[in-house]
Design a protein around this motif. Structure first.
Motif, PDB file in Angstrom:
ATOM      1  N   ILE A   1      45.832  51.547  38.892  1.00  0.00           N
ATOM      2  CA  ILE A   1      45.320  52.702  39.402  1.00  0.00           C
ATOM      3  C   ILE A   1      44.088  52.440  40.308  1.00  0.00           C
ATOM      4  O   ILE A   1      44.045  53.170  41.490  1.00  0.00           O
ATOM      5  CB  ILE A   1      44.745  53.848  38.263  1.00  0.00           C
ATOM      6  N   LEU A   2      43.215  51.393  39.809  1.00  0.00           N
ATOM      7  CA  LEU A   2      42.212  51.219  40.883  1.00  0.00           C
ATOM      8  C   LEU A   2      42.619  50.538  42.130  1.00  0.00           C
ATOM      9  O   LEU A   2      41.933  50.856  43.040  1.00  0.00           O
ATOM     10  CB  LEU A   2      41.197  50.111  40.158  1.00  0.00           C
ATOM     11  N   ALA A   3      43.630  49.822  42.099  1.00  0.00           N
ATOM     12  CA  ALA A   3      44.197  49.246  43.323  1.00  0.00           C
ATOM     13  C   ALA A   3      45.156  50.154  44.067  1.00  0.00           C
ATOM     14  O   ALA A   3      44.680  50.473  45.426  1.00  0.00           O
ATOM     15  CB  ALA A   3      45.039  48.202  43.061  1.00  0.00           C
ATOM     16  N   LEU A   4      45.591  51.266  43.634  1.00  0.00           N
ATOM     17  CA  LEU A   4      46.154  52.322  44.583  1.00  0.00           C
ATOM     18  C   LEU A   4      45.336  53.495  44.930  1.00  0.00           C
ATOM     19  O   LEU A   4      45.690  53.837  46.115  1.00  0.00           O
ATOM     20  CB  LEU A   4      47.628  52.899  43.705  1.00  0.00           C
ATOM     21  N   ALA A   5      44.184  53.496  44.082  1.00  0.00           N
ATOM     22  CA  ALA A   5      43.219  54.499  44.533  1.00  0.00           C
ATOM     23  C   ALA A   5      42.352  54.061  45.671  1.00  0.00           C
ATOM     24  O   ALA A   5      41.521  54.811  46.312  1.00  0.00           O
ATOM     25  CB  ALA A   5      42.455  54.895  43.456  1.00  0.00           C
ATOM     26  N   GLY A   6      42.357  52.407  45.899  1.00  0.00           N
ATOM     27  CA  GLY A   6      41.528  52.111  46.836  1.00  0.00           C
ATOM     28  C   GLY A   6      40.060  52.098  46.510  1.00  0.00           C
ATOM     29  O   GLY A   6      39.299  51.946  47.146  1.00  0.00           O
ATOM     30  N   SER A   7      39.763  52.023  44.963  1.00  0.00           N
ATOM     31  CA  SER A   7      38.383  51.855  44.536  1.00  0.00           C
ATOM     32  C   SER A   7      37.808  50.641  45.071  1.00  0.00           C
ATOM     33  O   SER A   7      38.202  49.575  45.122  1.00  0.00           O
ATOM     34  CB  SER A   7      38.508  51.823  43.128  1.00  0.00           C
TER      35      SER A   7
ATOM     36  N   SER B   1      35.367  49.177  43.119  1.00  0.00           N
ATOM     37  CA  SER B   1      35.051  48.299  41.969  1.00  0.00           C
ATOM     38  C   SER B   1      35.192  46.780  41.804  1.00  0.00           C
ATOM     39  O   SER B   1      36.272  46.484  42.287  1.00  0.00           O
ATOM     40  CB  SER B   1      35.849  49.127  40.534  1.00  0.00           C
ATOM     41  N   ALA B   2      34.404  46.085  41.162  1.00  0.00           N
ATOM     42  CA  ALA B   2      34.236  44.803  40.945  1.00  0.00           C
ATOM     43  C   ALA B   2      35.569  44.382  40.092  1.00  0.00           C
ATOM     44  O   ALA B   2      35.773  43.281  40.185  1.00  0.00           O
ATOM     45  CB  ALA B   2      33.048  44.154  40.537  1.00  0.00           C
ATOM     46  N   LEU B   3      35.895  45.383  39.464  1.00  0.00           N
ATOM     47  CA  LEU B   3      37.178  45.193  38.346  1.00  0.00           C
ATOM     48  C   LEU B   3      38.452  45.219  38.898  1.00  0.00           C
ATOM     49  O   LEU B   3      39.575  44.852  38.391  1.00  0.00           O
ATOM     50  CB  LEU B   3      36.935  46.040  36.869  1.00  0.00           C
ATOM     51  N   ARG B   4      38.506  45.747  39.894  1.00  0.00           N
ATOM     52  CA  ARG B   4      39.902  46.141  40.549  1.00  0.00           C
ATOM     53  C   ARG B   4      40.630  44.719  40.786  1.00  0.00           C
ATOM     54  O   ARG B   4      41.957  44.799  40.677  1.00  0.00           O
ATOM     55  CB  ARG B   4      39.520  46.669  42.113  1.00  0.00           C
TER      56      ARG B   4
END
Length: 129
Positions: free
Chosen positions: A30-36, A38-41
């Motif tokens: 989700i983080l990758a597809l949302a383009g976040s 975040s350091a956790l991506r």
């Protein structure tokens, strides 16, 4: 009278670990597809890309011992990721979002095929074990 002891351990962490792994992998996708930003991506997405195909392949290899199944599933996971990347590069359709979606779709289809095969095997009559 003989007492049969059943093992009921309150410290069995495998369902908890499986739930945490599913959450981490899903959050990574989700983080990758949302383009976040975040350091956790990065770490969570890498975990997703390795774990999703590995779980799908491990579900299909129920007959192996746990260590062999884990090694085969991880090897197949790496191979699947490489094949997706190579296919996208060969067709000039490379995108990191497309790669994540392709790995998700392939892993989901593998899990679906395993479930269909298991259900079909259960409903078939006349089989001898």
């Amino acid at each position: 009278m003989q007492t049969i002891h059943t093992r009921t351990s309150s410290t069995d962490l495998s369902p908890l670990l499986m739930g945490a792994a599913t959450g981490i992998g899903g959050l990574g996708a989700i983080l990758a597809l949302a383009g976040s930003d975040s350091a956790l991506r990065g770490p969570f997405t890498l975990f997703f890309l390795l774990a999703a195909p590995a779980v799908a392949v491990a579900a299909a290899l129920r007959g192996l011992d746990p260590l062999g199944r884990m090694l085969a599933a991880l090897a197949c996971s790496v191979v699947l990721n490489m094949l997706v990347a190579q296919g996208m590069l060969a067709t000039h359709r490379w995108s990191w979002r497309g790669g994540i979606v392709a790995v998700t779709v392939i892993s989901s289809l593998l899990l679906l095929l395993v479930q269909v095969r298991r259900r079909r095997g259960r409903t078939t009559t006349g089989r001898t074990p």
